[in-house]
Design a protein around this motif. Structure first.
Motif, mmCIF file in Angstrom:
data_model
loop_
_atom_site.group_PDB
_atom_site.id
_atom_site.type_symbol
_atom_site.label_atom_id
_atom_site.label_comp_id
_atom_site.label_asym_id
_atom_site.label_seq_id
_atom_site.Cartn_x
_atom_site.Cartn_y
_atom_site.Cartn_z
ATOM 1 N N GLN A 169 50.232 -26.334 31.742
ATOM 2 C CA GLN A 169 51.241 -27.357 32.057
ATOM 3 C C GLN A 169 50.788 -28.749 31.634
ATOM 4 O O GLN A 169 51.437 -29.401 30.818
ATOM 5 N N ASP A 170 49.675 -29.195 32.222
ATOM 6 C CA ASP A 170 49.239 -30.572 31.957
ATOM 7 C C ASP A 170 48.885 -30.746 30.488
ATOM 8 O O ASP A 170 48.289 -29.866 29.868
ATOM 9 N N ARG A 171 49.259 -31.919 29.967
ATOM 10 C CA ARG A 171 49.006 -32.211 28.555
ATOM 11 C C ARG A 171 48.079 -33.416 28.430
ATOM 12 O O ARG A 171 48.188 -34.382 29.184
ATOM 13 N N LEU A 172 47.169 -33.323 27.474
ATOM 14 C CA LEU A 172 46.223 -34.404 27.245
ATOM 15 C C LEU A 172 46.369 -34.933 25.825
ATOM 16 O O LEU A 172 46.759 -34.210 24.917
ATOM 17 N N GLU A 205 37.381 -42.961 19.702
ATOM 18 C CA GLU A 205 37.073 -43.766 20.896
ATOM 19 C C GLU A 205 36.418 -42.932 22.005
ATOM 20 O O GLU A 205 35.874 -43.478 22.952
ATOM 21 N N GLY A 206 36.530 -41.598 21.888
ATOM 22 C CA GLY A 206 36.014 -40.744 22.965
ATOM 23 C C GLY A 206 36.824 -40.878 24.241
ATOM 24 O O GLY A 206 36.300 -40.831 25.343
ATOM 25 N N ILE A 207 38.146 -41.075 24.068
ATOM 26 C CA ILE A 207 39.003 -41.283 25.247
ATOM 27 C C ILE A 207 40.017 -40.148 25.366
ATOM 28 O O ILE A 207 40.684 -39.779 24.396
ATOM 29 N N ILE A 208 40.095 -39.597 26.575
ATOM 30 C CA ILE A 208 41.036 -38.511 26.860
ATOM 31 C C ILE A 208 42.070 -39.063 27.843
ATOM 32 O O ILE A 208 41.713 -39.601 28.884
ATOM 33 N N THR A 209 43.358 -38.954 27.493
ATOM 34 C CA THR A 209 44.409 -39.500 28.346
ATOM 35 C C THR A 209 45.335 -38.384 28.835
ATOM 36 O O THR A 209 45.777 -37.558 28.044
ATOM 37 N N HIS A 210 45.607 -38.384 30.137
ATOM 38 C CA HIS A 210 46.577 -37.448 30.708
ATOM 39 C C HIS A 210 47.968 -37.991 30.368
ATOM 40 O O HIS A 210 48.320 -39.116 30.753
ATOM 41 N N LEU A 211 48.757 -37.201 29.641
ATOM 42 C CA LEU A 211 50.000 -37.750 29.087
ATOM 43 C C LEU A 211 51.051 -38.048 30.143
ATOM 44 O O LEU A 211 51.930 -38.864 29.933
ATOM 45 N N THR A 242 50.285 -38.616 33.818
ATOM 46 C CA THR A 242 49.818 -39.578 34.825
ATOM 47 C C THR A 242 49.200 -40.838 34.205
ATOM 48 O O THR A 242 49.071 -41.849 34.867
ATOM 49 N N GLY A 243 48.787 -40.721 32.942
ATOM 50 C CA GLY A 243 48.118 -41.855 32.305
ATOM 51 C C GLY A 243 46.648 -41.979 32.677
ATOM 52 O O GLY A 243 45.968 -42.918 32.249
ATOM 53 N N ASP A 244 46.160 -41.038 33.492
ATOM 54 C CA ASP A 244 44.730 -41.065 33.852
ATOM 55 C C ASP A 244 43.873 -41.001 32.592
ATOM 56 O O ASP A 244 44.222 -40.317 31.629
ATOM 57 N N ILE A 245 42.753 -41.708 32.641
ATOM 58 C CA ILE A 245 41.867 -41.751 31.475
ATOM 59 C C ILE A 245 40.501 -41.185 31.813
ATOM 60 O O ILE A 245 39.936 -41.462 32.884
ATOM 61 N N TYR A 246 39.991 -40.340 30.933
ATOM 62 C CA TYR A 246 38.660 -39.748 31.091
ATOM 63 C C TYR A 246 37.828 -40.137 29.872
ATOM 64 O O TYR A 246 38.333 -40.168 28.754
#
Lengths: 165, 423
Positions: A116-119, A125-131, A133-137
């Motif tokens: 379900q969840d999409r990233l 940049e080495g940045i992972i974003t939850h599409l 919620t916008g959360d960033i890892y």
């Protein structure tokens, strides 16, 4: 390079026998191998995984056998990248060598909803974003030497370059 | 960073990459002295190698090809993979290609054939390539593309590993072997306890450990995530190498002030034989914790425990007894020479009289290839190295790992027992 996909989560210490069982190693065709991806630990997985999907692992992803058939099976299933807390060393180098994008991310991703969840993953940049919620890892960037191998399309491209030089 | 001394592995890596010193974490390109592949990993490497468009390999004497996993060919697809390796060996005139009848399980074969000596760098497209650290070499498992690159240019890239030192004190008790020491160690530190690290095995118990026992320990370094496992050369090493290795070599040792990321100290004096319960090599308990577990199959063999000392230890327990009617015992000498030696010593007769099946060398059941696949719900006890889900057959079968003496005793008892209980 940026890519997007929905996630499938696996736990710690996912071994290469689990990724692709030895009984399927009499071929090295990535598409044939993909028909059995994760089969022994999740029999329905080959039917669920779709092109562009992202695999999430815990600690020590890809431990055990050196079989390059493991990253080949993942690639053959169309998986766009693997994100794990840590990778076993042979899997790590195999993935880089064959051009399967991988990222080490120490943030906890276990809450993500499989299928379900999409990233979105930004490799530079080495940045992972939850599409949603916008959360960033944050992920660890590759050292320049490995980035060079990746940029040349894997180790074969790197060695070809060396031979030419 | 570290400005002090170097470990054995750091010195070997520095010497082969044109540097005076290397430090953990550093990325280097190093010359390799030997590149190894088998019938599963070499076919993939060969395909990649052909993409380079080269007419020759970097050095035909420094490539070793051993068809050992699905051989003698288990089916048509395996036969074709084995044929691809054979054809490649012929085309490029590879010196060390070992055909069926001359081969053995690769990591037992290479040391036996005198291809390994201290100070070497060996890479192999097989995770248990870490075995050769027992002879004071740096050796590690890689994938097929790494092997292809090494076949082409004789080099490989490495991240210099930090080293963890394992000191074993005390006297090793009866029925306890190198296998029990390494299972215990993996149980203590976990399957990623030495991830990316070199594991240095040392201490009075290692000093007294046989070469076969040391090879078993280094072999399973990868089961703790290790890049390599090693023992620094000593008299036991030199005795083993004497008469096998023709070329000159220089032994390399860790400096007194070398940097160790961690040091573990284990007293083995009261160590029981160890068992790794399914489904992970770090799920380790003393044999007493597994007592009474019934088993359907016992496997004695593999690159971990298919050497002559292993077969002797098992035979001495089983001699004059019969395998339990509910158990199938498979014995697989790891090389032709070991097979021959076991034959001459009466070791094979002891197994056959006990109603065990004795096989030609192969990895076979260890990785669930052939020669002893498990059905749904079956349990095996094996002297092999991995007990992951589905490793020896059906995903709902289970594998317990142990040393040779426990394997033999349990085959007689029909359940997991301490060898002392089989008299």
């Amino acid at each position: 390079m940026k890519l997007e996909g929905k996630v499938w989560s696996f736990g710690d210490n996912i071994d290469t026998d689990a990724i692709i069982a030895a009984r399927y190693l009499s071929t090295s065709d990535p598409v044939k191998l993909a028909e059995h991806l994760m089969e022994d630990i999740r029999p329905d997985f080959p039917g669920l995984v779709e092109k562009g999907d992202i695999l999430i692992g815990g600690q020590n992803f890809g431990c055990g056998s050196s079989r390059e058939h493991a990253p080949l099976a993942i690639k053959g299933a169309g998986v766009s990248c693997v994100i794990a807390r840590s990778f076993a060393r042979i899997f790590y180098r195999n993935a880089i060598n064959i051009g399967l994008p991988i990222l080490e991310c120490s943030d906890d991703l276990s809450h993500l909803q499989p299928g379900q969840d999409r990233l979105q993953v930004d490799f530079e940049e080495g940045i992972i974003t939850h599409l949603e919620t916008g959360d960033i890892y944050k992920a660890a960037p590759f050292p320049p030497f490995m980035q060079e191998i990746i940029n040349l399309g894997g180790l074969v491209g790197y060695v070809k370059n060396r031979i030419k030089g | 960073m570290n400005n002090g001394g170097s470990t054995m592995v750091e010195k070997i890596l520095a010497a082969n990459s044109g540097k005076s010193k290397v430090n953990p974490g550093e990325l280097i390109n190093a010359r390799v002295d030997l590149a190894l592949g088998n019938d599963i990993t070499a076919p993939v490497a060969i395909k990649e190698f052909e993409r380079f468009g080269l007419d020759e390999v970097f050095d035909r004497d420094k490539i070793v090809l051993v068809p050992d996993h699905f051989t003698p060919n288990k089916d048509i697809a395996s036969a074709e993979q084995a044929r691809d390796v054979r054809d490649f060996a012929k085309k490029y005139n590879i010196k060390h290609y070992y055909e069926i009848g001359r081969m053995g399980v690769e990591h037992a074969l290479l040391p036996e054939q005198g291809l390994i000596h201290p100070g070497m760098i060996i890479i192999g497209a097989d995770s248990h390539t870490c075995t050769y650290g027992a002879l004071g070499a740096f050796s590690t498992g890689v994938g097929s593309t790494d092997l292809a690159a090494a076949i082409a240019i004789g080099e490989a890239w490495f991240k210099v590993p930090a080293t963890i030192r394992f000191e074993y004190s005390g006297t090793i008790p009866p029925f306890v072997s190198g296998k029990d020491l390494i299972l215990y160690t993996i149980g203590q530190i976990g399957v990623e306890g030495a991830r990316y690290r070199a594991m240095e095995f040392t201490g009075e118990a290692i000093d007294k450990l046989s070469m076969d026992g040391r090879l078993t320990m280094a072999n399973m370094a990868v089961e703790a995530g290790g890049k390599c496992g090693y023992v620094q050369p000593d008299q036991t090493t030199f005795q083993y190498l004497d008469g096998r290795v023709k070329n000159d070599y220089t032994s390399v040792y860790s400096d007194e002030d070398a940097y160790y990321e961690k040091v573990y100290q284990f007293d083995v004096s009261s160590l029981e034989p160890q068992i790794a319960f399914p489904p992970s090599p770090d799920n380790v308990y003393p044999v007493s914790a597994a007592a009474g577990t019934t088993i359907d199959q016992v496997v004695i063999g593999s690159c971990t425990n298919g050497r002559i000392e292993d077969l002797r230890a098992a035979a001495s327990v089983i001699k004059g007894k019969k395998v339990h009617p509910g158990v199938r015992l498979l014995v697989i000498p790891a090389t032709q020479l070991i097979y021959r030696q076991a034959l001459e010593e009466g070791v094979l007769a002891a197994f056959i009289d006990a109603e065990a099946a004795v096989s030609t060398p192969t990895c076979g059941p260890c990785l669930g290839g052939h020669m002893g696949i498990l059905a749904r719900g079956e349990k095996a006890l094996a002297t092999t190295n991995r007990n992951f889900v589905g490793r020896m057959g059906h995903p709902e079968s289970e594998v317990y790992l142990c040393g040779p003496a426990v394997a033999a005793a349990s085959a007689v008892a029909g359940e997991i027992v301490h060898p002392e209980e089989v008299k």
